[in-house]
Write a protein that holds these residues in place. Structure first.
Motif, PDB file in Angstrom:
ATOM      1  N   THR A  56       7.421   0.354   6.210  1.00 14.96           N
ATOM      2  CA  THR A  56       6.311  -0.331   6.875  1.00 14.96           C
ATOM      3  C   THR A  56       6.811  -1.569   7.608  1.00 14.96           C
ATOM      4  O   THR A  56       6.483  -1.803   8.779  1.00 14.96           O
ATOM      5  CB  THR A  56       5.237  -0.730   5.862  1.00 14.96           C
ATOM      6  OG1 THR A  56       4.721   0.446   5.227  1.00 14.96           O
ATOM      7  CG2 THR A  56       4.097  -1.483   6.532  1.00 14.96           C
ATOM      8  N   ALA A  57       7.614  -2.371   6.927  1.00  7.16           N
ATOM      9  CA  ALA A  57       8.131  -3.599   7.536  1.00  7.16           C
ATOM     10  C   ALA A  57       9.083  -3.292   8.680  1.00  7.16           C
ATOM     11  O   ALA A  57       9.088  -3.992   9.702  1.00  7.16           O
ATOM     12  CB  ALA A  57       8.823  -4.450   6.476  1.00  7.16           C
ATOM     13  N   LYS A  58       9.880  -2.256   8.539  1.00 11.80           N
ATOM     14  CA  LYS A  58      10.813  -1.889   9.610  1.00 11.80           C
ATOM     15  C   LYS A  58      10.058  -1.544  10.898  1.00 11.80           C
ATOM     16  O   LYS A  58      10.486  -1.925  12.005  1.00 11.80           O
ATOM     17  CB  LYS A  58      11.670  -0.703   9.177  1.00 11.80           C
ATOM     18  CG  LYS A  58      12.711  -1.041   8.121  1.00 11.80           C
ATOM     19  CD  LYS A  58      13.452   0.204   7.641  1.00 11.80           C
ATOM     20  CE  LYS A  58      14.439  -0.131   6.529  1.00 11.80           C
ATOM     21  NZ  LYS A  58      15.127   1.067   6.011  1.00 11.80           N
ATOM     22  N   THR A  59       8.947  -0.844  10.768  1.00 17.70           N
ATOM     23  CA  THR A  59       8.142  -0.470  11.931  1.00 17.70           C
ATOM     24  C   THR A  59       7.556  -1.701  12.615  1.00 17.70           C
ATOM     25  O   THR A  59       7.621  -1.848  13.844  1.00 17.70           O
ATOM     26  CB  THR A  59       7.011   0.482  11.508  1.00 17.70           C
ATOM     27  OG1 THR A  59       7.576   1.662  10.940  1.00 17.70           O
ATOM     28  CG2 THR A  59       6.148   0.851  12.706  1.00 17.70           C
ATOM     29  N   ILE A  60       6.988  -2.596  11.825  1.00 21.07           N
ATOM     30  CA  ILE A  60       6.397  -3.823  12.375  1.00 21.07           C
ATOM     31  C   ILE A  60       7.483  -4.703  12.988  1.00 21.07           C
ATOM     32  O   ILE A  60       7.316  -5.276  14.072  1.00 21.07           O
ATOM     33  CB  ILE A  60       5.631  -4.590  11.285  1.00 21.07           C
ATOM     34  CG1 ILE A  60       4.476  -3.747  10.748  1.00 21.07           C
ATOM     35  CG2 ILE A  60       5.110  -5.928  11.826  1.00 21.07           C
ATOM     36  CD1 ILE A  60       3.813  -4.318   9.511  1.00 21.07           C
ATOM     37  N   ALA A  61       8.613  -4.813  12.288  1.00 20.39           N
ATOM     38  CA  ALA A  61       9.696  -5.694  12.734  1.00 20.39           C
ATOM     39  C   ALA A  61      10.273  -5.254  14.073  1.00 20.39           C
ATOM     40  O   ALA A  61      10.669  -6.097  14.888  1.00 20.39           O
ATOM     41  CB  ALA A  61      10.799  -5.732  11.683  1.00 20.39           C
ATOM     42  N   ALA A  62      10.325  -3.959  14.314  1.00 16.78           N
ATOM     43  CA  ALA A  62      10.911  -3.459  15.566  1.00 16.78           C
ATOM     44  C   ALA A  62      10.165  -4.016  16.769  1.00 16.78           C
ATOM     45  O   ALA A  62      10.780  -4.462  17.754  1.00 16.78           O
ATOM     46  CB  ALA A  62      10.888  -1.937  15.574  1.00 16.78           C
TER      47      ALA A  62
ATOM     48  N   GLN B  73       0.814  -1.219   0.000  1.00  9.96           N
ATOM     49  CA  GLN B  73       0.000   0.000   0.000  1.00  9.96           C
ATOM     50  C   GLN B  73       0.845   1.265   0.000  1.00  9.96           C
ATOM     51  O   GLN B  73       0.394   2.319  -0.455  1.00  9.96           O
ATOM     52  CB  GLN B  73      -0.934   0.005   1.222  1.00  9.96           C
ATOM     53  CG  GLN B  73      -2.024  -1.047   1.174  1.00  9.96           C
ATOM     54  CD  GLN B  73      -2.874  -1.053   2.432  1.00  9.96           C
ATOM     55  OE1 GLN B  73      -2.821  -0.118   3.250  1.00  9.96           O
ATOM     56  NE2 GLN B  73      -3.657  -2.097   2.624  1.00  9.96           N
ATOM     57  N   THR B  74       2.066   1.168   0.503  1.00 13.68           N
ATOM     58  CA  THR B  74       2.931   2.351   0.580  1.00 13.68           C
ATOM     59  C   THR B  74       4.133   2.257  -0.365  1.00 13.68           C
ATOM     60  O   THR B  74       5.083   3.031  -0.238  1.00 13.68           O
ATOM     61  CB  THR B  74       3.432   2.552   2.020  1.00 13.68           C
ATOM     62  OG1 THR B  74       4.070   1.348   2.474  1.00 13.68           O
ATOM     63  CG2 THR B  74       2.272   2.884   2.945  1.00 13.68           C
ATOM     64  N   GLU B  75       4.096   1.305  -1.305  1.00 16.90           N
ATOM     65  CA  GLU B  75       5.201   1.121  -2.238  1.00 16.90           C
ATOM     66  C   GLU B  75       4.703   1.202  -3.678  1.00 16.90           C
ATOM     67  O   GLU B  75       3.538   0.929  -3.960  1.00 16.90           O
ATOM     68  CB  GLU B  75       5.873  -0.247  -2.007  1.00 16.90           C
ATOM     69  CG  GLU B  75       6.346  -0.486  -0.586  1.00 16.90           C
ATOM     70  CD  GLU B  75       7.382   0.514  -0.119  1.00 16.90           C
ATOM     71  OE1 GLU B  75       8.285   0.843  -0.915  1.00 16.90           O
ATOM     72  OE2 GLU B  75       7.299   0.947   1.044  1.00 16.90           O
TER      73      GLU B  75
END
Length: 218
Positions: free
Chosen positions: A191-197, A43-45
């Protein structure tokens, strides 16, 4: 006119059928989670959504670790299926390249292919390897391979190569330090970096508790 929704529906049915007896860390439910992750990240890419969805759905259609290390069986199986439902040849090639280059073990090699779609699907798959579900999947696969849960006499290996990683029989806890805790810093998208943290932090807390219980201090 090409019907995208029909293509996705056919692919979902094919994956469900093919993976109906799969090890539970790499079954349809894993695929569904990765598919949902991929759609969220997309959605953001700036990506071709059909390519992202098909690659997410087919990324584990024939995982090499369940097929004697054959790294081409996955792309081949995916390509044959997509051709059978008349997906455009360019999309098929992109999906096959994503499957070839998606896994953690591919990070040991010099990159030969990259795309925005690969980054999205790779992040989606890596997110499912960490956090609460990642912990469950790690121990499920360890049990499937009859590996020790933990053995303090078996040292961690921070100098793994692609071959030693593929052939490792180390306890499951070692896998956290040798792979899972590294994934947070390998995410491609914001997006993935935020979730992964958050998922990474949960794993660290789990490992602290595991160590305390193992030593009898808690």
């Amino acid at each position: 006119m090409f019907d995208t929704s029909f293509t996705i529906q056919k692919t979902v049915a094919f994956v469900k059928q093919t993976l109906q007896n799969a090890e539970s860390g790499h079954d349809w439910w894993h695929i569904l989670r990765v598919w949902n992750n991929a759609k969220l990240i997309a959605q953001t890419e700036q990506v071709d959504l059909l390519t992202v969805e098909l690659a997410a759905l087919l990324h584990d259609i024939a995982d090499s670790k369940f097929h004697n290390g054959d790294e081409e069986i996955g792309p081949k199986t995916a390509g044959e299926f997509l051709k059978s439902i008349e997906v455009d040849a360019v999309v098929i090639e992109q999906v096959q390249q994503i499957i070839r280059n998606l896994s953690f073990k591919s990070s040991f090699d010099k990159p030969v292919f990259t795309s925005e779609e690969l980054k999205v699907v790779q992040d989606a798959d890596r997110l499912d390897a960490i956090g609460a579900i990642g912990i469950a999947r790690a121990f499920t696969y360890g049990g499937f391979k009859n590996r020790e849960m933990y053995n303090p006499e078996i040292a961690l290996d921070f100098n793994l190569t692609k071959e030693t990683y593929k052939n490792s029989t180390a306890p499951t806890i070692n896998h956290f330090y040798e792979k899972l805790l590294l994934l947070k810093d390998l995410m491609n998208t914001e997006t993935a970096k935020t979730i992964a943290a958050q998922r990474h932090e949960f794993m660290e807390l789990y490992l602290e508790q595991f160590a305390a219980e193992w030593s009898g201090t808690k």
